[in-house]
Design a protein around this motif. Structure first.
Motif, PDB file in Angstrom:
ATOM      1  N   LYS A   1      29.331  23.885  54.079  1.00  0.00           N
ATOM      2  CA  LYS A   1      29.295  25.284  53.681  1.00  0.00           C
ATOM      3  C   LYS A   1      30.710  25.851  53.550  1.00  0.00           C
ATOM      4  N   PHE A   2      30.878  26.720  52.564  1.00  0.00           N
ATOM      5  CA  PHE A   2      32.129  27.460  52.470  1.00  0.00           C
ATOM      6  C   PHE A   2      31.858  28.790  51.775  1.00  0.00           C
ATOM      7  N   VAL A   3      32.809  29.708  51.942  1.00  0.00           N
ATOM      8  CA  VAL A   3      32.684  31.055  51.382  1.00  0.00           C
ATOM      9  C   VAL A   3      33.918  31.341  50.534  1.00  0.00           C
ATOM     10  N   ILE A   4      33.677  31.821  49.310  1.00  0.00           N
ATOM     11  CA  ILE A   4      34.774  32.303  48.468  1.00  0.00           C
ATOM     12  C   ILE A   4      34.861  33.814  48.675  1.00  0.00           C
ATOM     13  N   ASP A   5      36.013  34.268  49.114  1.00  0.00           N
ATOM     14  CA  ASP A   5      36.222  35.661  49.492  1.00  0.00           C
ATOM     15  C   ASP A   5      37.291  36.251  48.577  1.00  0.00           C
ATOM     16  N   VAL A   6      36.933  37.284  47.820  1.00  0.00           N
ATOM     17  CA  VAL A   6      37.883  37.938  46.907  1.00  0.00           C
ATOM     18  C   VAL A   6      38.040  39.397  47.334  1.00  0.00           C
ATOM     19  N   GLU A   7      39.262  39.787  47.643  1.00  0.00           N
ATOM     20  CA  GLU A   7      39.554  41.173  47.974  1.00  0.00           C
ATOM     21  C   GLU A   7      40.420  41.767  46.851  1.00  0.00           C
ATOM     22  N   PHE A   8      39.850  42.712  46.124  1.00  0.00           N
ATOM     23  CA  PHE A   8      40.575  43.356  45.027  1.00  0.00           C
ATOM     24  C   PHE A   8      41.500  44.425  45.600  1.00  0.00           C
ATOM     25  N   LEU A   9      42.789  44.252  45.390  1.00  0.00           N
ATOM     26  CA  LEU A   9      43.766  45.226  45.863  1.00  0.00           C
ATOM     27  C   LEU A   9      43.912  46.389  44.895  1.00  0.00           C
ATOM     28  N   ASP A  10      43.753  46.092  43.605  1.00  0.00           N
ATOM     29  CA  ASP A  10      43.835  47.148  42.600  1.00  0.00           C
ATOM     30  C   ASP A  10      43.229  46.636  41.299  1.00  0.00           C
ATOM     31  N   LEU A  11      42.696  47.551  40.523  1.00  0.00           N
ATOM     32  CA  LEU A  11      42.221  47.262  39.169  1.00  0.00           C
ATOM     33  C   LEU A  11      42.758  48.360  38.262  1.00  0.00           C
ATOM     34  N   LYS A  12      43.335  47.936  37.144  1.00  0.00           N
ATOM     35  CA  LYS A  12      43.955  48.891  36.233  1.00  0.00           C
ATOM     36  C   LYS A  12      43.447  48.686  34.813  1.00  0.00           C
ATOM     37  N   THR A  13      43.571  49.727  34.019  1.00  0.00           N
ATOM     38  CA  THR A  13      43.396  49.628  32.577  1.00  0.00           C
ATOM     39  C   THR A  13      44.670  50.127  31.924  1.00  0.00           C
ATOM     40  N   ALA A  14      44.938  49.624  30.727  1.00  0.00           N
ATOM     41  CA  ALA A  14      46.141  50.020  29.999  1.00  0.00           C
ATOM     42  C   ALA A  14      45.820  51.206  29.110  1.00  0.00           C
TER      43      ALA A  14
END
Length: 326
Positions: free
Chosen positions: A112-125
């Motif tokens: 078993k394993f876990v993929i962990d994604v923490e979004f620090l910021d999301l931007k649009t141009a």
């Protein structure tokens, strides 16, 4: 395999995908999950190396405003002694498809394993400048919107106006500080001992009061799209006269969008008068390359009698170039 095997759990800016096991050679893509304005996928591909990908679901939103992401991604392994693999991190990376972020992990992952994604910021141009969709960017956008609304009220409610503009059929109050900040021509008027400074008036007799309202609404940031379309030519003339380059470019872009047989000759004359090369080129192609010059033969003959000689010469050069191509 259960449906939960593809489900990604989300909380605020965090996404986790729990994977029970992977066979020696396999590919798996998660269900879509929502973070920010976009739906996302995670995928894993295991061969000799484990590849982890993060990418947005293809949609109109993704195509028009692809996310510019900053995030930390980790793999938490539970086999044997628990350990964590951490990616160096991603900062302000534009991600459009499934090849834009790939993490290759050579260490074997068993169990078993876990993929962990923490979004620090999301931007649009927006207008070429990346802007956060979250609190930082939201605060900035709210502040800008409030400022524009306040400027609009200053104009519409004549709050502490200190200058009067006289159009051909009416007058309107404005603020010399705002006009000066938007136009070097206005700034020069109020910086020297000219009649505009002495009398606190500006005479714009070549504009109707409606067109003048539209002009000021643009300067104050409160113009409506329908108002802009209605007064494009008058706004272009004012932009050229008072050296407001962004307004001139906005008019140029708009006039390119709806060239037709009824307006092409007027647009061509306008392009020549205000030095708008792309508009001139588009009108020339419409008339010559697409053969519309024959559909408006009578109007074109009238145009030839009063048009600038340079325009006439350019049209015939374009005609000759097309004929040589046949």
């Amino acid at each position: 395999m259960s449906e939960s095997a593809y489900r990604v759990e989300t909380q605020s800016r965090l996404a986790q995908w729990k994977i029970e096991s992977l066979s020696s050679c396999t590919y798996r893509k998660s269900d879509p999950f929502k973070i920010g304005n976009w739906n996302w996928h995670l995928s894993v591909e295991k061969n000799k190396v484990l590849y982890i990908k993060l990418f947005p679901v293809i949609s109109n939103v993704t195509r028009d405003q692809p996310p510019i992401a900053s995030f930390v991604i980790r793999v938490l392994c539970s086999h044997g002694s628990r350990h964590t693999l951490v990616h160096p991190g991603v900062t302000d990376k534009q991600i459009k498809n499934n090849d834009d972020f790939v993490w290759a992990i050579e260490a074997p992952l068993i169990g078993k394993f876990v993929i962990d994604v923490e979004f620090l910021d999301l931007k649009t141009a927006n207008d070429g400048k990346p802007c956060s969709i979250w609190v930082e960017g939201l605060t900035q956008r709210r502040s800008s919107a409030t400022a524009l609304a306040t400027l609009g009220r200053m104009l519409s409610e004549s709050i502490h106006t200190d200058i009067t503009i006289y159009a051909s059929d009416g007058s309107i109050g404005a603020h010399r500080a705002i006009l000066s900040s938007r136009s070097p021509v206005f700034r020069s008027m109020f910086s020297h001992n000219l009649k505009e400074k002495e009398l606190s008036t500006i005479n714009i007799s070549d504009m109707s009061i409606e067109a003048c309202h539209a002009f000021l609404n643009y300067v104050y940031g409160s113009i409506q799209h329908e108002e802009f379309l209605m007064h494009r030519l008058a706004l272009l003339r004012a932009a050229d006269k008072y050296d407001i380059s962004d307004l001139k470019e906005a008019c140029h872009e708009s006039l390119l969008e709806d060239i037709d047989a009824k307006n092409v000759l007027e647009r061509l004359q306008t392009a020549h008068l205000y030095q708008l090369p792309r508009l001139k080129g588009s009108c020339m192609r419409y008339l010559v390359k697409f053969g519309k010059i024959f559909d408006i033969r009578d109007d074109f003959n009238v145009f030839l009698q009063c048009a600038d000689r340079d325009i006439i010469a350019e049209i015939f050069q374009e005609v000759l170039a097309v004929w040589k191509g046949f």
